[in-house]
Motif scaffolding. Structure first.
Motif, PDB file in Angstrom:
ATOM      1  N   CYS A  12      11.431   6.055  -4.143  1.00  0.00           N
ATOM      2  CA  CYS A  12      10.128   5.508  -3.732  1.00  0.00           C
ATOM      3  C   CYS A  12      10.124   3.985  -3.571  1.00  0.00           C
ATOM      4  CB  CYS A  12       9.006   5.983  -4.643  1.00  0.00           C
ATOM      5  SG  CYS A  12       8.962   5.276  -6.278  1.00  0.00           S
ATOM      6  N   PHE A  13      11.124   3.292  -4.103  1.00  0.00           N
ATOM      7  CA  PHE A  13      11.188   1.844  -3.933  1.00  0.00           C
ATOM      8  C   PHE A  13      12.254   1.422  -2.913  1.00  0.00           C
ATOM      9  CE2 PHE A  13       9.301   2.283  -8.169  1.00  0.00           C
ATOM     10  CZ  PHE A  13       8.204   1.449  -8.045  1.00  0.00           C
ATOM     11  N   ASP A  14      12.893   2.377  -2.270  1.00  0.00           N
ATOM     12  CA  ASP A  14      14.001   2.056  -1.363  1.00  0.00           C
ATOM     13  C   ASP A  14      13.615   1.081  -0.255  1.00  0.00           C
ATOM     14  OD1 ASP A  14      15.619   3.659  -2.890  1.00  0.00           O
ATOM     15  OD2 ASP A  14      15.967   5.169  -1.327  1.00  0.00           O
ATOM     16  N   GLU A  15      12.477   1.318   0.384  1.00  0.00           N
ATOM     17  CA  GLU A  15      12.071   0.466   1.512  1.00  0.00           C
ATOM     18  C   GLU A  15      11.798  -0.962   1.054  1.00  0.00           C
ATOM     19  OE1 GLU A  15      11.090  -0.852   5.357  1.00  0.00           O
ATOM     20  OE2 GLU A  15      12.307   0.798   4.612  1.00  0.00           O
ATOM     21  N   ASN A  62       0.823  -1.217   0.000  1.00  0.00           N
ATOM     22  CA  ASN A  62       0.000   0.000   0.000  1.00  0.00           C
ATOM     23  C   ASN A  62       0.855   1.266   0.000  1.00  0.00           C
ATOM     24  OD1 ASN A  62      -2.327  -1.530  -0.084  1.00  0.00           O
ATOM     25  ND2 ASN A  62      -2.594  -1.523   2.140  1.00  0.00           N
ATOM     26  N   ALA A  63       1.972   1.234   0.692  1.00  0.00           N
ATOM     27  CA  ALA A  63       2.885   2.389   0.680  1.00  0.00           C
ATOM     28  C   ALA A  63       3.438   2.620  -0.724  1.00  0.00           C
ATOM     29  CB  ALA A  63       4.024   2.180   1.677  1.00  0.00           C
ATOM     30  N   ILE A  64       3.759   1.546  -1.410  1.00  0.00           N
ATOM     31  CA  ILE A  64       4.256   1.661  -2.790  1.00  0.00           C
ATOM     32  C   ILE A  64       3.171   2.259  -3.684  1.00  0.00           C
ATOM     33  CG2 ILE A  64       4.996   0.358  -4.832  1.00  0.00           C
ATOM     34  CD1 ILE A  64       7.164   0.565  -2.733  1.00  0.00           C
ATOM     35  N   ILE A  65       1.952   1.803  -3.520  1.00  0.00           N
ATOM     36  CA  ILE A  65       0.845   2.335  -4.328  1.00  0.00           C
ATOM     37  C   ILE A  65       0.745   3.845  -4.137  1.00  0.00           C
ATOM     38  CG2 ILE A  65      -1.678   2.356  -4.601  1.00  0.00           C
ATOM     39  CD1 ILE A  65      -1.562  -0.704  -3.952  1.00  0.00           C
TER      40      ILE A  65
END
Length: 120
Positions: A77-80, A64-67
């Protein structure tokens, strides 16, 4: 080394992790916002969305965070999720790779070729 690990990952049916991690590394180098948006969508549809062709193992809050992040994708934005996938590989498949015949053959080959170079 990385290509041998990737080949080994295919035998474990976990090559989506290394593929995703490498794709994230390429994503971070994109400077064009238009290309970044396109690549972010591609990463999402290939690896993150439920039932993606190469779906990675992440939980719903991360998904959901990626969305949310890819609505206006940044370089990080994809680091985590990349960090999570790295930890999966570090804990699971990479230790098995180090014990595998793939790695043992590579190590033996490098040691043998290295010794030949020292003799000549």
């Amino acid at each position: 080394g990385p290509m041998i690990y990737k080949t080994y990952s295919k035998t474990e049916h976990s090559d989506e992790n290394i593929d995703f991690w490498l794709a994230c590394e390429a994503y971070k180098k994109i400077t064009s916002q238009r290309k970044r948006i396109s690549m972010a969508r591609k990463l999402f549809t290939s690896y993150i969305q439920p039932q993606a062709p190469s779906e990675i193992n992440i939980d719903s809050p991360v998904r959901n965070a990626i969305i949310r992040n890819i609505q206006e994708p940044t370089q990080s934005c994809f680091d985590e999720v990349q960090r999570i996938i790295y930890m999966h590989m570090e804990r699971d498949s990479y230790p098995r790779f180090l014990e595998s015949q793939f790695y043992q053959k590579l190590k033996h080959s490098l040691q043998t070729n290295g010794n030949k170079s020292m003799v000549n």
